[in-house]
Design a protein around this motif. Structure first.
Motif, PDB file in Angstrom:
ATOM      1  N   HIS A 194      56.114  68.232  76.710  1.00  0.00           N
ATOM      2  CA  HIS A 194      57.194  68.853  77.397  1.00  0.00           C
ATOM      3  C   HIS A 194      57.659  70.223  77.779  1.00  0.00           C
ATOM      4  CE1 HIS A 194      61.742  68.228  78.827  1.00  0.00           C
ATOM      5  NE2 HIS A 194      61.619  69.704  77.991  1.00  0.00           N
ATOM      6  N   GLY A 197      54.957  71.067  80.719  1.00  0.00           N
ATOM      7  CA  GLY A 197      55.701  70.624  81.867  1.00  0.00           C
ATOM      8  C   GLY A 197      56.836  71.954  81.931  1.00  0.00           C
ATOM      9  N   THR A 198      58.050  72.145  81.559  1.00  0.00           N
ATOM     10  CA  THR A 198      58.984  73.366  81.765  1.00  0.00           C
ATOM     11  C   THR A 198      58.468  74.281  81.823  1.00  0.00           C
ATOM     12  OG1 THR A 198      60.208  72.150  79.884  1.00  0.00           O
ATOM     13  CG2 THR A 198      61.104  73.961  81.071  1.00  0.00           C
ATOM     14  N   GLN A 236      52.912  65.716  83.359  1.00  0.00           N
ATOM     15  CA  GLN A 236      54.259  66.145  83.827  1.00  0.00           C
ATOM     16  C   GLN A 236      53.454  67.369  85.260  1.00  0.00           C
ATOM     17  OE1 GLN A 236      56.442  67.746  81.695  1.00  0.00           O
ATOM     18  NE2 GLN A 236      56.122  65.959  80.454  1.00  0.00           N
TER      19      GLN A 236
END
Length: 283
Positions: A194, A197-198, A236
């Motif tokens: 996560h 992906g951010t 992602q």
């Protein structure tokens, strides 16, 4: 002495150095850059060091940039305690605070000379460490001056490997204007993916980096799980550049503080790094 625009030592005025830096980023090929970023604890410093280790076999001129204030890459490369860009920055700021315009101009003209003094020459690569900054405040002109000097210096190298701190602040504002290969490192966890992906979204929406390529490397993987990470990377929106398996020898060297440059080329981690470098067309 390096054949570099900044290797001519003191005597250039600041405008000349700025023009040289602009040429090095816009009209000269310069070094192909690889920057590694990721959340804390995913092992990006070890992987940055192993990339330098793997690239030495190419015979190309390699610049390692330790942009993490903790200076873990510097230690992993066995480079001791070199002068840092943070120390240069603070020296320039202290002089500027005296409000002596003549002395400030003289120091600004010598930033390139100070930069070369901080460059550590090792077997098969050179190292530049950012270090910590004790003086608070933005000091954007000083940061820009250092960035321009680093960019001019990088024109003397073929490859540049940068270990960023957690997040993108150092890469984005203080070291590079452009990154050819941005490698986001994750561990095999949902939180790590996560965060990766951010970071990709941040780069694409707000960053000044203008990366040519963004990819994911998953560290400390168990054998046979590659398919899971391929799927996770796609979710992602990231290209999977490779996976690095758990390596007990690497773990032990890291634990006792040995230079990771001594890790054997046929070790599990180095084989994984070689695959990533091949995917990036660097070896």
């Amino acid at each position: 002495m390096l054949d570099s625009p900044v290797a001519r030592g003191p005597g250039k005025d600041r405008k000349t150095m700025e023009n040289t830096a602009e040429e090095s980023t816009e009209t000269q090929p310069g070094a192909i850059s690889i920057a590694l970023c990721g959340k804390g604890g995913v092992g990006k410093t070890a992987l940055s060091t192993l990339m330098v280790h793997g690239l030495r076999q190419t015979g190309k001129k390699i610049l390692a940039v330790d942009a993490d204030p903790a200076m873990g890459m510097t230690l992993a490369l066995g480079a001791g305690r070199p002068k840092t860009l943070g120390q240069i920055r603070e020296h320039v700021i202290q002089v500027a605070r005296k409000r002596d315009s003549q002395e400030t101009e003289r120091v600004a003209d010598m930033v390139d000379y100070y930069l070369l003094e901080s460059l550590v020459e090792k077997d098969g690569f050179s190292l530049l460490a950012m270090g910590r900054t004790e003086v608070l405040g933005c000091y954007c002109p000083v940061n820009s001056l250092l960035r321009e000097a680093v960019e001019a210096l990088s024109a003397s190298f073929d490859l540049m490997v940068l270990d960023a701190e957690a997040g993108l602040e150092q890469v984005n504002r203080k070291v590079l204007r452009k990154v050819d290969n941005l490698v986001v490192v994750s561990d095999p966890s949902a939180r790590g993916f996560h965060t990766a992906g951010t970071m990709k979204e941040l780069v694409e929406s707000q960053s000044e980096l203008r990366p040519g390529r963004i990819g994911l490397v998953v560290n400390r993987c168990q054998p046979g799980s590659e398919g899971d990470w391929e799927k996770g990377a796609r979710e992602q929106g990231l290209e999977l550049l490779g996976t690095i398996p758990e390596d007990e020898r690497l773990r032990e060297m890291d634990r006792v503080g040995e230079s990771l440059l001594d890790l054997p080329a046929d070790s599990d981690a180095m084989c994984g790094i070689s695959s990533v470098l091949t995917r990036l067309a660097l070896i």
